[in-house]
Motif scaffolding. Structure first.
Motif, PDB file in Angstrom:
ATOM      1  N   PHE A 157       0.724  -1.232  -0.039  1.00 48.21           N
ATOM      2  CA  PHE A 157      -0.067   0.022  -0.078  1.00 48.21           C
ATOM      3  C   PHE A 157       1.021   1.096  -0.104  1.00 48.21           C
ATOM      4  O   PHE A 157       1.843   1.250   0.635  1.00 48.21           O
ATOM      5  CB  PHE A 157      -0.971  -0.087   1.114  1.00 48.21           C
ATOM      6  CG  PHE A 157      -1.907  -0.952   1.006  1.00 48.21           C
ATOM      7  CD1 PHE A 157      -3.167  -0.657   0.605  1.00 48.21           C
ATOM      8  CD2 PHE A 157      -1.734  -2.305   1.663  1.00 48.21           C
ATOM      9  CE1 PHE A 157      -4.315  -1.628   0.574  1.00 48.21           C
ATOM     10  CE2 PHE A 157      -2.717  -3.393   1.706  1.00 48.21           C
ATOM     11  CZ  PHE A 157      -4.045  -2.946   1.137  1.00 48.21           C
ATOM     12  N   SER A 302      -3.535  -8.796   2.267  1.00 47.60           N
ATOM     13  CA  SER A 302      -4.915  -8.545   1.511  1.00 47.60           C
ATOM     14  C   SER A 302      -5.926  -8.393   2.379  1.00 47.60           C
ATOM     15  O   SER A 302      -7.102  -7.770   2.303  1.00 47.60           O
ATOM     16  CB  SER A 302      -5.147  -9.656   0.541  1.00 47.60           C
ATOM     17  OG  SER A 302      -5.150 -10.807   1.049  1.00 47.60           O
ATOM     18  N   THR A 305      -7.178  -4.936   3.403  1.00 51.70           N
ATOM     19  CA  THR A 305      -7.630  -3.920   2.166  1.00 51.70           C
ATOM     20  C   THR A 305      -8.855  -2.918   2.481  1.00 51.70           C
ATOM     21  O   THR A 305      -8.696  -1.801   2.257  1.00 51.70           O
ATOM     22  CB  THR A 305      -8.070  -4.857   0.979  1.00 51.70           C
ATOM     23  OG1 THR A 305      -6.840  -5.578   0.650  1.00 51.70           O
ATOM     24  CG2 THR A 305      -8.259  -3.939  -0.438  1.00 51.70           C
ATOM     25  N   LEU A 318      -2.256   0.368  -4.724  1.00 57.20           N
ATOM     26  CA  LEU A 318      -1.536  -0.860  -4.254  1.00 57.20           C
ATOM     27  C   LEU A 318      -0.855  -1.430  -5.313  1.00 57.20           C
ATOM     28  O   LEU A 318      -1.160  -1.321  -6.584  1.00 57.20           O
ATOM     29  CB  LEU A 318      -2.870  -1.776  -4.038  1.00 57.20           C
ATOM     30  CG  LEU A 318      -2.607  -3.159  -3.570  1.00 57.20           C
ATOM     31  CD1 LEU A 318      -1.911  -3.220  -2.323  1.00 57.20           C
ATOM     32  CD2 LEU A 318      -3.782  -4.001  -3.487  1.00 57.20           C
ATOM     33  N   PHE A 392      -9.053   0.141  -4.640  1.00 57.29           N
ATOM     34  CA  PHE A 392      -7.560  -0.481  -4.902  1.00 57.29           C
ATOM     35  C   PHE A 392      -7.405  -1.222  -6.216  1.00 57.29           C
ATOM     36  O   PHE A 392      -8.651  -2.199  -6.457  1.00 57.29           O
ATOM     37  CB  PHE A 392      -6.973  -1.145  -3.677  1.00 57.29           C
ATOM     38  CG  PHE A 392      -6.883  -0.236  -2.615  1.00 57.29           C
ATOM     39  CD1 PHE A 392      -5.887   0.634  -2.685  1.00 57.29           C
ATOM     40  CD2 PHE A 392      -7.323  -0.574  -1.389  1.00 57.29           C
ATOM     41  CE1 PHE A 392      -5.753   1.415  -1.635  1.00 57.29           C
ATOM     42  CE2 PHE A 392      -7.085   0.186  -0.359  1.00 57.29           C
ATOM     43  CZ  PHE A 392      -6.251   1.350  -0.289  1.00 57.29           C
ATOM     44  N   ILE A 394      -6.927  -4.827  -6.906  1.00 55.45           N
ATOM     45  CA  ILE A 394      -6.382  -6.175  -6.242  1.00 55.45           C
ATOM     46  C   ILE A 394      -5.783  -7.017  -6.996  1.00 55.45           C
ATOM     47  O   ILE A 394      -5.269  -7.898  -6.258  1.00 55.45           O
ATOM     48  CB  ILE A 394      -7.484  -6.442  -5.100  1.00 55.45           C
ATOM     49  CG1 ILE A 394      -8.605  -7.341  -6.000  1.00 55.45           C
ATOM     50  CG2 ILE A 394      -7.937  -5.431  -4.220  1.00 55.45           C
ATOM     51  CD1 ILE A 394      -9.507  -7.939  -5.142  1.00 55.45           C
TER      52      ILE A 394
END
Length: 455
Positions: A157, A302, A305, A318, A392, A394
């Motif tokens: 992050f 994760s 998040t 991210l 984000f 991911i």
């Protein structure tokens, strides 16, 4: 998950847990009963996931009106202390969220139920789960002790406003490189994002490492035995592994030069002023420090998040972990599961609940909640969409699974002793009270746990 999903950090609690486990052993355990109806007590530690599992319980009870699910949630340290006490007092919950690091000892001492027979009699297809998650729950005796309920990996992050101001692009963040000699472009970025109180960057003349306003890389802990989010993603790109086997090893490798070079580089960031001293971590968690502008980058799991996505007043993005000497990235992959206590008087009902927790029906609810990524592969896209609402990308997490660059959370026996020994040793190194080669002695102590004193 995650440890928490949290990581094991409390050495004192772990040492106490070891004593409790030694006291209860596998003796005096009530084999319980296989009751198919009644009340099933269920414990978990993650408060953010509690609403989703409460909904799963409501849905399950509607389909099984003769079974009541009673959920209790405790904080990470309280959770394990209460669980160990429950084992000793023969009052453990019927079902509880279990962790890869812990369940081996429970299984070895006969405190949790292997589910191979139940699984064989069910219509569950292990191929329905995300690759790499089901293998994590095969114990040291070759038996299965859980069905995966979620999975996690690690990424970076970062504060996008800070990287933009520093002239660092998103593309650069996605393609960082690292090595233990000079740190690669990863260290270059960390240094450039570090800023002292006079506005001088870490890679500029006149930088004052004693008066840092923003650290390029955040620090949450020394990483203890496994460094899940702290340093494991670096060490694994050198070809190093924790022990002599992927799981349930009896010879440890913290004396390996590859590991010690990695750990020395990581600690060196503190000495250069690019990462805060270990004592700094007592002033707030990494997410709090990032929100306050004290950290530019945080390596994190994760499972956090949604937490980072909810931070106010800070624009975060991210990125994947850096590419290391192997030419590839690396990220630890873990998966939680639910275990059934041997002492349960309603094992039949408990198994029905465990099945449901690991089903597409329940995991779809969890996926929609957008807190953690469920382990049923068919729910991953829903999970991506829900987590995507945090802003984000991911894919920094999921791409590594698809590309085969993840590695499993190391399953060990004697987990409490390993935790206690390495927490103390690594804290001393990170606090500059001991040199990195002091880990050789700690490694010897771990190996002695598996050596017959009569040999």
């Amino acid at each position: 998950m995650k440890f928490s999903k949290k990581r094991v950090r409390n050495a004192v609690a772990s040492a106490g847990a070891a004593l409790m486990l030694s006291a209860c052993g596998s003796y005096g355990v009530d084999p319980g009963a296989d009751g198919d109806t009644g009340t099933v007590t269920y414990w978990l530690w993650e408060s953010a996931q509690l609403p989703a599992y409460q909904q799963c319980a409501i849905d399950f009870q509607a389909q099984n009106p003769d079974i009541e699910i009673q959920i209790e949630q405790f904080g990470w340290d309280d959770y394990w202390n209460k669980l160990f006490t429950g084992f000793v007092a023969n009052s453990a919950p019927d079902v509880f969220a279990d962790h890869t690091q812990r369940y081996g000892e429970f299984a070895e001492r006969g405190l949790i139920v292997p589910i191979d027979e139940q699984l064989a009699a069910s219509d569950i297809d292990l191929d329905d789960y995300v690759e790499g998650t089901t293998e994590l729950w095969i114990g040291p005796d070759g038996k299965r002790y859980g069905l995966p309920k979620d999975f996690d990996t690690v990424g970076l992050f970062y504060n996008e406003d800070m990287t933009t101001e520093a002239g660092i692009t998103a593309e650069q963040m996605k393609n960082l490189t690292w090595n233990p000699q000079d740190g690669g472009t990863y260290e270059d970025v960390i240094a450039h994002l570090t800023v002292d109180e006079n506005g001088v960057r870490g890679d500029e003349p006149g930088f004052d490492k004693t008066k840092v306003k923003t650290y390029g890389l955040g620090l949450g802990s020394s990483g203890a035995p496994f460094g899940q989010v702290e340093w494991s993603y670096l060490a694994m790109t050198t070809g190093w592994w924790y022990m002599d086997k992927e799981s349930w090893g009896t010879k440890f490798n913290y004396d390996d030069p590859r590991f010690q070079e990695t750990y020395s580089w990581w600690r060196g960031l503190i000495d250069k002023g690019y990462m805060p001293p270990l004592a700094f971590t007592e002033g707030g968690s990494p997410d709090q420090q990032m929100q306050a502008g004290r950290y530019a980058i945080v390596s994190e799991g994760s499972w956090n998040t949604a937490n980072y996505g909810s931070l106010q007043g800070v624009n975060l993005q991210l990125a994947p972990t850096p590419i290391g000497p192997s030419g590839q990235r690396a990220a630890m992959q873990n998966s939680l599961a639910d275990s059934i206590s041997t002492s349960s008087q309603v094992k039949g009902a408990a198994w029905k609940w465990v099945q449901y927790l690991a089903s597409e029906e329940c995991q779809s609810v969890v996926a929609e909640a957008g807190v953690v990524m469920p382990a049923i592969a068919s729910t991953v896209e829903t999970s991506k969409a829900s987590l995507g609402e945090t802003g984000f990308d991911i894919s920094a997490f999921t791409d590594q699974i698809e590309q085969g660059t993840t590695f499993p959370y190391p399953a060990v026996l004697q987990a409490a002793e390993i935790q206690s020994t390495m927490s103390s040793a690594m804290d001393n190194v990170m606090a500059f009270n001991a040199d990195v080669d002091s880990l050789n002695a700690a490694n010897d102590r771990l190996n002695s746990l598996f050596t017959d004193p009569d040999e």
